[in-house]
Scaffold this motif. Structure first.
Motif, PDB file in Angstrom:
ATOM      1  N   THR A  37      70.897 -34.582  79.101  1.00 54.97           N
ATOM      2  CA  THR A  37      71.696 -33.482  79.674  1.00 54.97           C
ATOM      3  C   THR A  37      72.625 -33.570  81.018  1.00 54.97           C
ATOM      4  O   THR A  37      71.555 -34.045  82.054  1.00 54.97           O
ATOM      5  N   ASP A  38      74.007 -33.173  81.123  1.00 57.11           N
ATOM      6  CA  ASP A  38      74.655 -33.032  82.737  1.00 57.11           C
ATOM      7  C   ASP A  38      74.125 -31.935  82.871  1.00 57.11           C
ATOM      8  O   ASP A  38      74.225 -31.205  82.586  1.00 57.11           O
ATOM      9  N   VAL A  39      74.371 -32.210  84.684  1.00 60.52           N
ATOM     10  CA  VAL A  39      73.581 -31.074  85.344  1.00 60.52           C
ATOM     11  C   VAL A  39      74.284 -31.638  87.238  1.00 60.52           C
ATOM     12  O   VAL A  39      75.326 -32.951  86.803  1.00 60.52           O
ATOM     13  N   ASP A  40      74.821 -30.490  87.712  1.00 65.74           N
ATOM     14  CA  ASP A  40      74.811 -30.314  88.917  1.00 65.74           C
ATOM     15  C   ASP A  40      74.436 -31.652  89.704  1.00 65.74           C
ATOM     16  O   ASP A  40      75.097 -32.573  90.318  1.00 65.74           O
ATOM     17  N   ALA A  89      66.083 -32.224  88.578  1.00 68.35           N
ATOM     18  CA  ALA A  89      67.621 -31.322  87.284  1.00 68.35           C
ATOM     19  C   ALA A  89      68.138 -30.535  88.501  1.00 68.35           C
ATOM     20  O   ALA A  89      66.818 -29.132  88.175  1.00 68.35           O
ATOM     21  N   GLU A  94      70.674 -27.455  88.196  1.00 72.61           N
ATOM     22  CA  GLU A  94      72.497 -26.561  87.206  1.00 72.61           C
ATOM     23  C   GLU A  94      73.018 -25.777  88.104  1.00 72.61           C
ATOM     24  O   GLU A  94      72.068 -24.418  88.035  1.00 72.61           O
ATOM     25  N   ASP A  95      73.736 -25.439  88.738  1.00 72.39           N
ATOM     26  CA  ASP A  95      74.357 -24.513  88.989  1.00 72.39           C
ATOM     27  C   ASP A  95      73.250 -23.243  90.166  1.00 72.39           C
ATOM     28  O   ASP A  95      73.204 -22.390  90.601  1.00 72.39           O
ATOM     29  N   TYR A 117      68.218 -36.212  82.577  1.00 74.74           N
ATOM     30  CA  TYR A 117      69.434 -35.990  82.313  1.00 74.74           C
ATOM     31  C   TYR A 117      70.436 -37.145  83.012  1.00 74.74           C
ATOM     32  O   TYR A 117      70.153 -38.006  83.881  1.00 74.74           O
ATOM     33  N   GLY A 162      72.852 -36.179  86.264  1.00 70.26           N
ATOM     34  CA  GLY A 162      73.570 -36.039  87.548  1.00 70.26           C
ATOM     35  C   GLY A 162      74.997 -35.837  87.830  1.00 70.26           C
ATOM     36  O   GLY A 162      75.862 -37.578  88.173  1.00 70.26           O
TER      37      GLY A 162
END
Length: 230
Positions: free
Chosen positions: A2-5, A39, A41-42, A58, A60
């Motif tokens: 999963t892609d996260v910030d 992890a 995100e936002d 994850y 990032g």
């Protein structure tokens, strides 16, 4: 994957246990995770746990590897007076020499001394002084801070201080508190008269502040005044 910030990996994570605030001996209970991954995100933590479970899950856009470092939650400071200008450092010596705070106040120091400085300050002066304090708080790990008004000490001056607080942009989350009743200003003959005047601005203050505070002290504000305001 999963892609996260943001993905953070450190040597250890320490955090209080459970979903609710802890008191007493329960504050000694700490959740400790070795080799943790977080992890984000936002701006929200979406997952955390040991690397053996999360490392491959994850990716990032930004990754921070912090070997030898410990991750802890940001501190929440529930009582600050960060919105002011001037200094009363010399009054520390007066207190060490045996003067009570009320003696300092009667001599024109204390809250009333800061009141005079704040009344003469511009909004930009107040903002810069507050931002500098928030910078230092953040450097020591505070990420949320309650900040009181209380140094304009007039019905027409305390609400603008709340507006200043609401306009501050900073990584530390600022939670404004209306402390119009911090001391009795020299323009008023009694605490009761000053409370009468403050009551008129409470509706506007309630729109800008999350809470209201009163300085309960002998010869300042008593139970009767507090009940009328709160």
């Amino acid at each position: 994957m999963t892609d996260v910030d943001l993905v953070i990996r450190a040597s250890r994570m320490v955090t209080p246990e459970g979903p609710a605030p802890l008191t007493g001996d329960a504050m000694r209970r700490l959740g400790i995770v070795d080799d943790p991954v977080i992890a984000v995100e936002d701006g929200v933590i979406v997952d955390l746990g040991p690397a053996e479970r999360l490392e491959g899950g994850y990716r990032g856009a930004v990754r921070l590897d912090l070997p030898g470092r410990t991750l802890v939650p940001g501190f929440v400071d529930p009582h600050t007076h960060a919105l002011f200008v001037g200094s009363r450092a010399d009054e520390v010596v007066m207190r060490l020499e045996g003067m009570s705070y009320m003696d300092v106040l009667k001599a024109g120091g204390g809250i009333l001394r800061t009141m005079r400085a704040v009344r003469e300050a511009s909004d930009s002066d107040l903002i810069m002084a507050t931002l500098n304090r928030l910078d230092r708080m953040l450097a020591h790990g505070t990420t949320t801070a309650e900040v009181k008004t209380g140094y304009a000490l007039s019905p027409e001056g305390e609400v603008p201080l709340l507006e200043v607080l609401r306009g501050i942009e900073h990584p530390v989350t600022v939670v404004p508190t209306f402390l119009g009743a911090h001391a009795v200003p020299p323009e008023f003959d009694s605490a009761s008269d000053y409370v009468d005047a403050l009551i008129g601005v409470l509706p506007r203050a309630a729109e800008l502040a999350g809470s209201c505070d009163v300085f309960c002290e002998e010869k300042v504000f008593g139970i009767c005044e507090i009940r009328r305001l709160l």
